[in-house]
Design a protein around this motif. Structure first.
Motif, PDB file in Angstrom:
ATOM      1  N   PRO A  13     -25.410  13.325 -46.881  1.00 53.58           N
ATOM      2  CA  PRO A  13     -26.516  13.401 -47.837  1.00 53.58           C
ATOM      3  C   PRO A  13     -26.128  12.886 -49.230  1.00 53.58           C
ATOM      4  CG  PRO A  13     -26.358  15.428 -46.590  1.00 53.58           C
ATOM      5  CD  PRO A  13     -25.143  14.615 -46.243  1.00 53.58           C
ATOM      6  N   ILE A  14     -27.066  12.198 -49.879  1.00 51.37           N
ATOM      7  CA  ILE A  14     -26.826  11.634 -51.212  1.00 51.37           C
ATOM      8  C   ILE A  14     -27.796  12.255 -52.212  1.00 51.37           C
ATOM      9  CG2 ILE A  14     -26.814   9.529 -52.614  1.00 51.37           C
ATOM     10  CD1 ILE A  14     -26.205   7.959 -50.065  1.00 51.37           C
ATOM     11  N   ILE A  15     -27.241  12.725 -53.327  1.00 48.00           N
ATOM     12  CA  ILE A  15     -28.049  13.280 -54.408  1.00 48.00           C
ATOM     13  C   ILE A  15     -28.076  12.275 -55.552  1.00 48.00           C
ATOM     14  CG2 ILE A  15     -28.264  15.124 -56.115  1.00 48.00           C
ATOM     15  CD1 ILE A  15     -26.804  16.963 -54.131  1.00 48.00           C
ATOM     16  N   SER A  16     -29.267  11.863 -55.945  1.00 46.20           N
ATOM     17  CA  SER A  16     -29.435  10.931 -57.051  1.00 46.20           C
ATOM     18  C   SER A  16     -29.462  11.706 -58.367  1.00 46.20           C
ATOM     19  CB  SER A  16     -30.728  10.138 -56.883  1.00 46.20           C
ATOM     20  OG  SER A  16     -30.928   9.278 -57.986  1.00 46.20           O
ATOM     21  N   VAL A  17     -28.573  11.340 -59.275  1.00 44.28           N
ATOM     22  CA  VAL A  17     -28.466  12.013 -60.573  1.00 44.28           C
ATOM     23  C   VAL A  17     -28.835  11.029 -61.669  1.00 44.28           C
ATOM     24  CG1 VAL A  17     -26.836  13.004 -62.235  1.00 44.28           C
ATOM     25  CG2 VAL A  17     -26.746  13.695 -59.840  1.00 44.28           C
ATOM     26  N   ILE A  18     -29.726  11.446 -62.565  1.00 40.96           N
ATOM     27  CA  ILE A  18     -30.106  10.571 -63.680  1.00 40.96           C
ATOM     28  C   ILE A  18     -29.133  10.776 -64.844  1.00 40.96           C
ATOM     29  CG2 ILE A  18     -32.531  10.368 -63.048  1.00 40.96           C
ATOM     30  CD1 ILE A  18     -33.196  12.529 -65.082  1.00 40.96           C
ATOM     31  N   PRO A  19     -28.717   9.701 -65.520  1.00 39.89           N
ATOM     32  CA  PRO A  19     -27.677   9.780 -66.551  1.00 39.89           C
ATOM     33  C   PRO A  19     -28.221  10.155 -67.932  1.00 39.89           C
ATOM     34  CG  PRO A  19     -28.277   7.498 -66.224  1.00 39.89           C
ATOM     35  CD  PRO A  19     -29.122   8.303 -65.263  1.00 39.89           C
ATOM     36  N   PHE A  20     -29.053  11.196 -67.987  1.00 41.85           N
ATOM     37  CA  PHE A  20     -29.629  11.643 -69.258  1.00 41.85           C
ATOM     38  C   PHE A  20     -29.172  13.068 -69.542  1.00 41.85           C
ATOM     39  CE2 PHE A  20     -33.486   8.805 -68.115  1.00 41.85           C
ATOM     40  CZ  PHE A  20     -32.812   7.680 -68.561  1.00 41.85           C
ATOM     41  N   ILE A  21     -28.925  13.370 -70.818  1.00 42.93           N
ATOM     42  CA  ILE A  21     -28.381  14.691 -71.143  1.00 42.93           C
ATOM     43  C   ILE A  21     -29.394  15.805 -70.910  1.00 42.93           C
ATOM     44  CG2 ILE A  21     -26.708  13.750 -72.778  1.00 42.93           C
ATOM     45  CD1 ILE A  21     -28.450  14.946 -75.049  1.00 42.93           C
ATOM     46  N   ASN A  22     -30.706  15.500 -70.928  1.00 46.69           N
ATOM     47  CA  ASN A  22     -31.674  16.581 -70.712  1.00 46.69           C
ATOM     48  C   ASN A  22     -31.616  17.117 -69.286  1.00 46.69           C
ATOM     49  OD1 ASN A  22     -32.896  14.435 -69.405  1.00 46.69           O
ATOM     50  ND2 ASN A  22     -34.853  14.614 -70.458  1.00 46.69           N
ATOM     51  N   ALA A  23     -31.045  16.334 -68.359  1.00 48.27           N
ATOM     52  CA  ALA A  23     -30.906  16.781 -66.970  1.00 48.27           C
ATOM     53  C   ALA A  23     -29.561  17.445 -66.706  1.00 48.27           C
ATOM     54  CB  ALA A  23     -31.088  15.594 -66.033  1.00 48.27           C
ATOM     55  N   LYS A  24     -28.634  17.342 -67.643  1.00 43.57           N
ATOM     56  CA  LYS A  24     -27.253  17.780 -67.402  1.00 43.57           C
ATOM     57  C   LYS A  24     -27.134  19.256 -67.011  1.00 43.57           C
ATOM     58  CE  LYS A  24     -23.423  15.448 -67.324  1.00 43.57           C
ATOM     59  NZ  LYS A  24     -23.301  14.233 -66.503  1.00 43.57           N
ATOM     60  N   PRO A  25     -27.896  20.178 -67.611  1.00 43.05           N
ATOM     61  CA  PRO A  25     -27.782  21.572 -67.169  1.00 43.05           C
ATOM     62  C   PRO A  25     -28.115  21.770 -65.690  1.00 43.05           C
ATOM     63  CG  PRO A  25     -28.814  21.483 -69.312  1.00 43.05           C
ATOM     64  CD  PRO A  25     -28.732  20.066 -68.829  1.00 43.05           C
ATOM     65  N   LEU A  26     -28.939  20.892 -65.114  1.00 45.56           N
ATOM     66  CA  LEU A  26     -29.298  20.990 -63.700  1.00 45.56           C
ATOM     67  C   LEU A  26     -28.330  20.236 -62.795  1.00 45.56           C
ATOM     68  CD1 LEU A  26     -33.199  20.593 -63.756  1.00 45.56           C
ATOM     69  CD2 LEU A  26     -31.813  22.661 -64.041  1.00 45.56           C
ATOM     70  N   THR A  27     -27.612  19.257 -63.344  1.00 50.59           N
ATOM     71  CA  THR A  27     -26.776  18.395 -62.498  1.00 50.59           C
ATOM     72  C   THR A  27     -25.273  18.614 -62.660  1.00 50.59           C
ATOM     73  OG1 THR A  27     -26.681  16.588 -64.136  1.00 50.59           O
ATOM     74  CG2 THR A  27     -28.550  16.592 -62.599  1.00 50.59           C
ATOM     75  N   PHE A  28     -24.855  19.209 -63.770  1.00 53.44           N
ATOM     76  CA  PHE A  28     -23.428  19.291 -64.093  1.00 53.44           C
ATOM     77  C   PHE A  28     -22.609  19.929 -62.980  1.00 53.44           C
ATOM     78  CE2 PHE A  28     -19.749  21.529 -65.910  1.00 53.44           C
ATOM     79  CZ  PHE A  28     -19.093  20.482 -66.515  1.00 53.44           C
ATOM     80  N   LYS A 208     -26.411  28.181 -62.716  1.00 53.78           N
ATOM     81  CA  LYS A 208     -25.060  28.133 -63.271  1.00 53.78           C
ATOM     82  C   LYS A 208     -25.047  27.310 -64.560  1.00 53.78           C
ATOM     83  CE  LYS A 208     -20.358  27.847 -61.427  1.00 53.78           C
ATOM     84  NZ  LYS A 208     -19.520  27.411 -60.290  1.00 53.78           N
ATOM     85  N   GLY A 209     -25.778  26.188 -64.559  1.00 54.37           N
ATOM     86  CA  GLY A 209     -25.864  25.355 -65.755  1.00 54.37           C
ATOM     87  C   GLY A 209     -26.548  26.066 -66.909  1.00 54.37           C
ATOM     88  N   ILE A 210     -27.593  26.816 -66.603  1.00 55.84           N
ATOM     89  CA  ILE A 210     -28.309  27.581 -67.635  1.00 55.84           C
ATOM     90  C   ILE A 210     -27.403  28.668 -68.210  1.00 55.84           C
ATOM     91  CG2 ILE A 210     -30.229  29.171 -68.046  1.00 55.84           C
ATOM     92  CD1 ILE A 210     -31.717  27.579 -65.775  1.00 55.84           C
ATOM     93  N   ASN A 211     -26.690  29.361 -67.321  1.00 61.25           N
ATOM     94  CA  ASN A 211     -25.843  30.479 -67.754  1.00 61.25           C
ATOM     95  C   ASN A 211     -24.558  30.025 -68.436  1.00 61.25           C
ATOM     96  OD1 ASN A 211     -27.659  32.382 -66.729  1.00 61.25           O
ATOM     97  ND2 ASN A 211     -26.737  32.317 -64.697  1.00 61.25           N
ATOM     98  N   LYS A 215     -20.619  25.341 -71.907  1.00 62.24           N
ATOM     99  CA  LYS A 215     -19.649  24.512 -71.193  1.00 62.24           C
ATOM    100  C   LYS A 215     -20.221  23.122 -70.926  1.00 62.24           C
ATOM    101  CE  LYS A 215     -16.787  24.359 -67.015  1.00 62.24           C
ATOM    102  NZ  LYS A 215     -16.327  25.098 -65.815  1.00 62.24           N
ATOM    103  N   VAL A 216     -21.493  23.064 -70.541  1.00 63.92           N
ATOM    104  CA  VAL A 216     -22.170  21.787 -70.295  1.00 63.92           C
ATOM    105  C   VAL A 216     -22.232  20.958 -71.580  1.00 63.92           C
ATOM    106  CG1 VAL A 216     -24.341  20.701 -69.575  1.00 63.92           C
ATOM    107  CG2 VAL A 216     -23.541  22.767 -68.402  1.00 63.92           C
ATOM    108  N   ILE A 217     -22.592  21.603 -72.675  1.00 63.51           N
ATOM    109  CA  ILE A 217     -22.699  20.926 -73.978  1.00 63.51           C
ATOM    110  C   ILE A 217     -21.349  20.388 -74.422  1.00 63.51           C
ATOM    111  CG2 ILE A 217     -23.146  21.328 -76.447  1.00 63.51           C
ATOM    112  CD1 ILE A 217     -25.317  23.404 -75.432  1.00 63.51           C
ATOM    113  N   LEU A 237     -30.657  21.074 -76.259  1.00 63.23           N
ATOM    114  CA  LEU A 237     -30.629  21.704 -74.939  1.00 63.23           C
ATOM    115  C   LEU A 237     -30.943  23.192 -74.980  1.00 63.23           C
ATOM    116  CD1 LEU A 237     -27.591  19.986 -73.165  1.00 63.23           C
ATOM    117  CD2 LEU A 237     -29.986  19.301 -73.207  1.00 63.23           C
ATOM    118  N   LYS A 238     -30.615  23.854 -76.098  1.00 63.60           N
ATOM    119  CA  LYS A 238     -30.831  25.301 -76.164  1.00 63.60           C
ATOM    120  C   LYS A 238     -32.185  25.691 -76.746  1.00 63.60           C
ATOM    121  CE  LYS A 238     -26.304  27.428 -76.041  1.00 63.60           C
ATOM    122  NZ  LYS A 238     -25.447  28.478 -76.635  1.00 63.60           N
TER     123      LYS A 238
END
Length: 275
Positions: A13-28, A208-211, A215-217, A237-238
């Motif tokens: 399986p392949i997960i497509s990740v967009i290279p934008f910081i607004n998505a980072k909490p969901l993808t990190f 995990k990204g939200i909590n 670390k993500v920032i 982000l916050k």
């Protein structure tokens, strides 16, 4: 559909990740998890949508206007990219007052924000406008004489807005909130229906990204993934973004899609399959 299903079964399986910081909490935590379950592919939003349609990826974060346009997918419930008030990165710039704006330059990188400005101008501000895509930077587009106002998204909108606050005529998420009393949902995870990936994988990574947002920032700042300062990334982000999808977010999403359908920006018949 058969080919799509066969393709997904043959490979990991392949997960497509967009290279934008607004998505980072969901993808990190998906990107940095040692796993044999899946592979990561980095794609811009339009590429992600096309790959989902063709069955070349199993999942991806998709803008809300595209949710109804990608067949054979489920929406991951519980997490999203949203704003409850000012988002500060989706802005309409102009030297004119709203009622005097007749021509708007649309950002070629955003389908959802382009739809949102049309809804806000027509249904909230009662202003009829002509729309076309602009190329290049915001200031050049504003000075070209072609547009009374220019819409911009992302880092460049946020930075231009901070440097030129007098040009800001509309923060689209804030105006949506004033108009509807609801948050605005910008994007959500889509998973192909025939994929073996579980929606819980995305919910757990998002929680995990939200909590662990600090670390993500820190990681974004260290790796130079944005032109923003660490303070600006943290504030964005916050304070400007929200990542949980609850009842209010669902109402906001449904209302946005209803308006899009009324204005023929998406098909009139669409279904939302939350899992």
């Amino acid at each position: 559909m058969l080919n799509s299903a066969l393709n997904l079964k043959k490979r990991k399986p392949i997960i497509s990740v967009i290279p934008f910081i607004n998505a980072k909490p969901l993808t990190f935590f998906l990107e940095n998890r040692k796993s044999e379950e899946y592979e990561i592919s980095y794609n811009y939003p339009s590429e992600c949508i096309e790959k989902l349609k063709k069955g070349e990826v199993d999942a991806g974060i998709v803008s809300t206007i595209a949710i109804s346009k990608v067949p054979d997918t489920n929406i991951v419930d519980g997490i999203c990219i949203a704003s409850h008030s000012s988002v500060e990165s989706v802005l309409l710039f102009s030297e004119k007052e709203i009622e005097d704006i007749k021509t708007i330059g649309l950002d070629p990188n955003s389908g959802t924000s382009n739809a949102l400005i049309k809804i806000l101008m027509e249904k909230w501000k009662n202003v009829k406008c002509e729309y076309s895509f602009y190329q290049g930077d915001i200031e050049t587009a504003l000075k070209s004489g072609k547009y009374d106002a220019v819409l911009s998204i992302g880092d460049r909108a946020l930075i231009f807005g901070m440097e030129n606050p007098s040009f800001i005529k509309m923060d689209l998420a804030l105006e949506w909130n004033h108009f509807t009393g609801l948050p605005f949902v910008f994007a959500m995870w889509l998973i192909k229906k025939d994929s073996v990936l579980s929606p819980d994988l995305f919910r757990e990574a998002g929680e995990k990204g939200i909590n662990q947002l600090d670390k993500v920032i820190e990681n974004i700042a260290i790796n130079g993934e944005s032109n923003l300062t660490k303070y600006q990334i943290k504030k964005y982000l916050k304070e400007n973004l929200h990542y949980r999808f609850g009842s209010k977010e669902r109402k906001g999403l449904m209302l946005f899609l209803k308006y899009c359908a009324e204005m023929k920006l998406i098909p009139e018949k669409y279904s939302l399959n939350l899992v």
